[in-house]
Scaffold this motif. Structure first.
Motif, PDB file in Angstrom:
ATOM      1  N   PRO A   1      19.581 -33.025  -0.159  1.00  0.00           N
ATOM      2  CA  PRO A   1      18.993 -33.673  -1.331  1.00  0.00           C
ATOM      3  C   PRO A   1      19.961 -33.609  -2.507  1.00  0.00           C
ATOM      4  O   PRO A   1      20.791 -32.691  -2.604  1.00  0.00           O
ATOM      5  N   ILE A   2      19.872 -34.583  -3.397  1.00  0.00           N
ATOM      6  CA  ILE A   2      20.672 -34.554  -4.617  1.00  0.00           C
ATOM      7  C   ILE A   2      19.813 -34.031  -5.754  1.00  0.00           C
ATOM      8  O   ILE A   2      18.585 -34.120  -5.720  1.00  0.00           O
ATOM      9  N   THR A   3      20.473 -33.461  -6.763  1.00  0.00           N
ATOM     10  CA  THR A   3      19.762 -32.972  -7.938  1.00  0.00           C
ATOM     11  C   THR A   3      20.191 -33.780  -9.152  1.00  0.00           C
ATOM     12  O   THR A   3      21.371 -34.106  -9.315  1.00  0.00           O
ATOM     13  N   ILE A   4      19.234 -34.099 -10.000  1.00  0.00           N
ATOM     14  CA  ILE A   4      19.486 -34.842 -11.233  1.00  0.00           C
ATOM     15  C   ILE A   4      19.087 -33.957 -12.409  1.00  0.00           C
ATOM     16  O   ILE A   4      17.965 -33.443 -12.451  1.00  0.00           O
ATOM     17  N   ALA A   5      20.022 -33.771 -13.351  1.00  0.00           N
ATOM     18  CA  ALA A   5      19.742 -32.969 -14.543  1.00  0.00           C
ATOM     19  C   ALA A   5      19.002 -33.822 -15.563  1.00  0.00           C
ATOM     20  O   ALA A   5      19.474 -34.893 -15.951  1.00  0.00           O
TER      21      ALA A   5
ATOM     22  N   SER B   1      17.076 -38.004  -0.775  1.00  0.00           N
ATOM     23  CA  SER B   1      15.959 -37.360  -1.459  1.00  0.00           C
ATOM     24  C   SER B   1      16.491 -36.759  -2.753  1.00  0.00           C
ATOM     25  O   SER B   1      17.646 -36.321  -2.816  1.00  0.00           O
ATOM     26  N   VAL B   2      15.653 -36.766  -3.803  1.00  0.00           N
ATOM     27  CA  VAL B   2      16.087 -36.390  -5.147  1.00  0.00           C
ATOM     28  C   VAL B   2      15.245 -35.237  -5.663  1.00  0.00           C
ATOM     29  O   VAL B   2      14.014 -35.246  -5.534  1.00  0.00           O
ATOM     30  N   GLU B   3      15.927 -34.244  -6.277  1.00  0.00           N
ATOM     31  CA  GLU B   3      15.252 -33.152  -6.970  1.00  0.00           C
ATOM     32  C   GLU B   3      15.720 -33.144  -8.415  1.00  0.00           C
ATOM     33  O   GLU B   3      16.905 -33.327  -8.693  1.00  0.00           O
ATOM     34  N   HIS B   4      14.805 -32.908  -9.359  1.00  0.00           N
ATOM     35  CA  HIS B   4      15.166 -32.861 -10.776  1.00  0.00           C
ATOM     36  C   HIS B   4      15.300 -31.409 -11.238  1.00  0.00           C
ATOM     37  O   HIS B   4      14.512 -30.546 -10.852  1.00  0.00           O
ATOM     38  N   VAL B   5      16.338 -31.154 -12.073  1.00  0.00           N
ATOM     39  CA  VAL B   5      16.580 -29.830 -12.641  1.00  0.00           C
ATOM     40  C   VAL B   5      16.728 -29.998 -14.149  1.00  0.00           C
ATOM     41  O   VAL B   5      16.898 -31.117 -14.639  1.00  0.00           O
ATOM     42  N   PRO B   6      16.664 -28.896 -14.933  1.00  0.00           N
ATOM     43  CA  PRO B   6      16.800 -29.024 -16.393  1.00  0.00           C
ATOM     44  C   PRO B   6      18.129 -29.656 -16.797  1.00  0.00           C
ATOM     45  O   PRO B   6      19.148 -29.514 -16.108  1.00  0.00           O
ATOM     46  N   ALA B   7      18.120 -30.364 -17.921  1.00  0.00           N
ATOM     47  CA  ALA B   7      19.323 -31.013 -18.432  1.00  0.00           C
ATOM     48  C   ALA B   7      20.382 -29.982 -18.780  1.00  0.00           C
ATOM     49  O   ALA B   7      20.080 -28.861 -19.189  1.00  0.00           O
ATOM     50  N   ARG B   8      21.655 -30.361 -18.627  1.00  0.00           N
ATOM     51  CA  ARG B   8      22.773 -29.483 -18.954  1.00  0.00           C
ATOM     52  C   ARG B   8      22.980 -29.441 -20.464  1.00  0.00           C
ATOM     53  O   ARG B   8      22.911 -30.478 -21.136  1.00  0.00           O
TER      54      ARG B   8
END
Length: 311
Positions: A199-203, A260-267
């Protein structure tokens, strides 16, 4: 023409060396590594802080492209003393070596991140006006230490012109991508995740945009910058289309998916993006990005597959 490229075995520098060689120039790659060394270039294994070594290496050159720097903003934040040493003192060393060796010009690699500190007035429609090379910089808004180090490097270049008559060209890079880029960069991470079925992560929300510029297009600007019209000029080498992080994910999904995409807090301290004009590069150098984002991502994926066994 005989030219030197500091950082000539790195991501952008190696492509600049490739393009200079193709254009018929004699090239000296100055770097502490030989990772991406073009066999057609000479190599000086030197630290840019070594003034005697740099002066000797530049002795037969006419122009130096200064690309060597700490460019990973996370590394800069983690080790500010080393970042200042490399990005500011390193630039001073290269400028002084160029002066002592009688070079005609130093070409400095800077960044569009400096426009994060630029003063912009709203247009008639209320939107922020497009920024160009004449936009005034507010030092109290320089923000990230990486930006401060690049602004300081630009100031040194102007000081050497004022005090010693040393000519310069400043190239403010858009956000570069393509073969040989660092694995930490967002396009590289997304492509590699897709190829490895992770999966990829998006900040953040993924709406933040960048005007990415393909590295071979960027390298082409360096050859054009050898023109006399580029002397004592600054150029923004910005990509032509704003691409959001979500757009990157969609492009990779279309080319290599499904994802598939996972979201994480912004940098924190990320470059927010500004509207930047590359019109001066078009007008004076005849330069504009030519590679579409889809083609650039596909070329990177092809390169990554081909190089997987040698990385």
């Amino acid at each position: 023409m005989r030219v030197a490229v500091t950082g000539g075995c790195g991501f952008i520098g190696s492509h600049v060396v490739d393009r200079l060689l193709t254009a018929g120039h004699e090239v000296l790659a100055v770097d502490t590594t030989d990772r991406h060394l073009n066999p057609g270039a000479e190599h000086a294994r030197l630290d840019i802080l070594d003034l005697p070594g740099m002066t000797a290496a530049l002795g037969e050159c006419e122009v130096v492209f200064h690309l060597a720097a700490m460019a990973d903003v996370d590394q800069v934040a983690a080790d500010p003393v080393q970042a200042v040493r490399v990005n500011i003192q390193g630039t001073e060393t290269v400028l002084e070596a160029a002066r002592r060796s009688g070079l005609s010009r130093t070409v400095l690699a800077s960044t569009v991140w400096v426009y994060g500190a630029a003063l912009a007035e709203p247009g008639l429609d209320g939107e922020e006006q497009e920024l160009d090379e004449r936009a005034p910089i507010e030092l109290d808004h320089s923000g990230h230490l990486y930006v401060a180090s690049k602004l300081a490097a630009e100031m040194l270049v102007h000081s050497y012109r004022e005090l010693y008559g040393q000519h310069f060209t400043i190239l403010r890079y858009g956000i570069p991508y393509g073969p040989r880029m660092r694995d930490e960069l967002v396009i590289a991470r997304f492509v590699q995740a897709a190829l490895e079925d992770r999966p990829i992560t998006i900040a953040g929300d993924g709406r933040q945009t960048r005007n990415f510029v393909y590295v071979e297009d960027l390298a082409d600007a360096h050859v054009r910058a050898l023109s006399p019209v580029a002397q004592d000029q600054t150029f923004a080498l910005e990509g032509s289309t704003a691409i959001s992080v979500r757009d990157i994910a969609d492009t990779v999904d279309r080319l290599l998916g499904p994802l598939s995409v996972e979201h994480v807090p912004a940098r924190t301290a990320d470059y927010a993006g500004r509207r930047i004009s590359a019109a001066q590069a078009k007008r004076l150098l005849g330069w504009a990005p030519r590679t579409s984002f889809d083609d650039g991502v596909a070329r990177y994926a092809d390169w990554y597959r081909a190089s997987a066994g040698t990385r």
